[in-house]
Design an enzyme around this catalytic site. Structure first.
Site, PDB file in Angstrom:
ATOM      1  N   SER A 132       0.844  -1.194   0.000  1.00 27.86           N
ATOM      2  CA  SER A 132       0.000   0.000   0.000  1.00 27.86           C
ATOM      3  C   SER A 132       0.882   1.247   0.000  1.00 27.86           C
ATOM      4  CB  SER A 132      -0.940   0.054   1.212  1.00 27.86           C
ATOM      5  OG  SER A 132      -1.431   1.363   1.435  1.00 27.86           O
ATOM      6  N   TYR A 145      -2.728   0.694  10.708  1.00 23.16           N
ATOM      7  CA  TYR A 145      -2.522   0.374   9.297  1.00 23.16           C
ATOM      8  C   TYR A 145      -1.280   1.084   8.763  1.00 23.16           C
ATOM      9  CZ  TYR A 145      -3.663  -0.332   4.341  1.00 23.16           C
ATOM     10  OH  TYR A 145      -3.634  -0.690   3.016  1.00 23.16           O
ATOM     11  N   LYS A 149       2.128  -0.906   7.652  1.00 20.97           N
ATOM     12  CA  LYS A 149       2.477  -0.891   6.235  1.00 20.97           C
ATOM     13  C   LYS A 149       3.888  -0.328   6.023  1.00 20.97           C
ATOM     14  CE  LYS A 149      -1.033  -2.886   4.335  1.00 20.97           C
ATOM     15  NZ  LYS A 149      -0.873  -4.156   3.581  1.00 20.97           N
TER      16      LYS A 149
END
Length: 253
Positions: A132, A145, A149
Site C-alpha cells: 500500500s 494500518y 504498512k
C-alpha cells in the site's frame, strides 16, 4: 506477458476478493498454477473454481506447508497480499494493534521463514508483498494500518537487500485507493484521500505483471505516488503540513 510465469507455482494470500482475486485471475491467465488462500473458505473456493486453482483456506500466517504440498512440493512465487486496517488511532486497544501487526507484517515474516530455505537451496524465488502507498506515505485516520504498512515495506526492502544476489526477487506493491471492500470500509478518510483516484483491482494486477517483467522492487499502480514519496523525503516538513491539512479537513476544522 511474462514467459517465466507459465507453470509457475504461485500462492496468493487474501485472494478471496479484491486485489488478491485479481492477482489469482491474472497469474492463472499467464499459465501459472495458483493456490488461492483466504480466511473465508467459501470465497477462497469460489476464486479457485473460477481460475482453475487450488483453495487452501485459513490464516495467511500458516499456510506455506499446505500450499507447497498442494502444488506438488514447491512454491515459486508467494504473494503476501492479505491485509487489514482498523480505522483507529493511538486509542486502539493492544488487541487491535496486535491483530493488524500480525496480518500486515508477521504473516510476511513467517512465510519468508518457511520459503527461504527452499528458495536459497535452488537459487530462486519471488516474494510479492502488497504493501500500500500508506507504507511509502501514511494514511490519515488509521495509525495501526499506517505503521504496519511502513514495517511491511521495510521488511520487503530488507529481504531484497539481503538476498538479491542469491536469486531472490522481491516486489513491494504500493497502490493508493483500490475499489475493494477495504476501501469501502475506510470511512471518511478513504472517501476524502483515496476514493477520488481509486482504480480497479485488475489495474493493480496488471501493474504487478509489468513490475515482475521489469524486475522492479517498487510497483506503483498509481505512478504519482513516486512524486509524493520524493516530496516526503526531500521536504518532509512541507509534506507533513500538507497531510495535516487533510487531517483538519477530516475533523471539519
Amino acid at each position: 506477458m511474462v514467459a517465466a510465469l507459465r507453470d509457475a507455482r504461485v500462492v496468493i494470500t487474501g485472494a478471496g476478493g479484491g486485489i488478491g482475486a485479481a492477482l489469482a485471475r491474472r497469474f492463472a491467465g499467464e499459465g501459472a498454477r495458483v493456490v488461492v488462500n483466504d480466511i473465508d473458505e467459501g470465497a477462497a473456493k469460489a476464486v479457485a473454481d473460477e481460475t482453475g486453482g487450488i483453495a487452501v483456506p485459513g490464516d495467511a500466517s500458516g499456510i506455506v506447508a499446505e500450499a507447497r504440498a498442494a502444488l506438488g512440493g514447491g512454491i515459486d512465487i508467494f504473494c503476501a497480499n492479505a491485509g487489514v486496517g482498523s480505522m483507529a488511532g493511538v486509542e486502539a486497544e493492544d488487541a487491535v494493534w496486535n491483530r493488524v501487526w500480525d496480518v500486515n507484517v508477521m504473516a510476511h515474516v513467517r512465510a519468508s521463514r518457511e520459503l527461504l530455505p527452499e528458495w536459497l537451496e535452488r537459487g530462486g524465488g519471488r516474494f510479492v508483498a502488497t504493501v500500500s502507498a500508506a507504507g511509502l506515505l501514511t494514511m490519515p485516520g488509521d495509525a495501526p494500518y499506517s505503521v504496519t504498512k511502513h514495517a511491511a515495506l521495510a521488511f520487503a526492502e530488507w529481504l531484497a537487500v539481503t538476498y538479491k544476489h542469491r536469486g531472490i526477487h522481491v516486489h513491494a506493491v504500493c497502490p493508493q485507493g483500490v475499489r475493494t471492500d477495504m476501501l469501502r470500509g475506510a470511512g471518511e478518510a478513504g472517501e476524502l484521500v483515496l476514493a477520488p483516484t481509486a482504480i480497479e483491482p485488475e489495474d493493480v494486477a496488471e501493474a504487478v505483471m509489468r513490475g515482475i517483467a521489469d524486475e522492479r522492487f517498487l510497483i506503483l499502480p498509481h505512478p504519482e505516488a513516486a512524486d509524493y514519496y520524493v516530496a516526503r523525503a526531500t521536504d518532509t516538513d512541507r509534506w507533513i503540513g500538507g497531510m495535516n491539512r487533510v487531517q483538519r479537513q477530516l475533523e471539519g476544522s
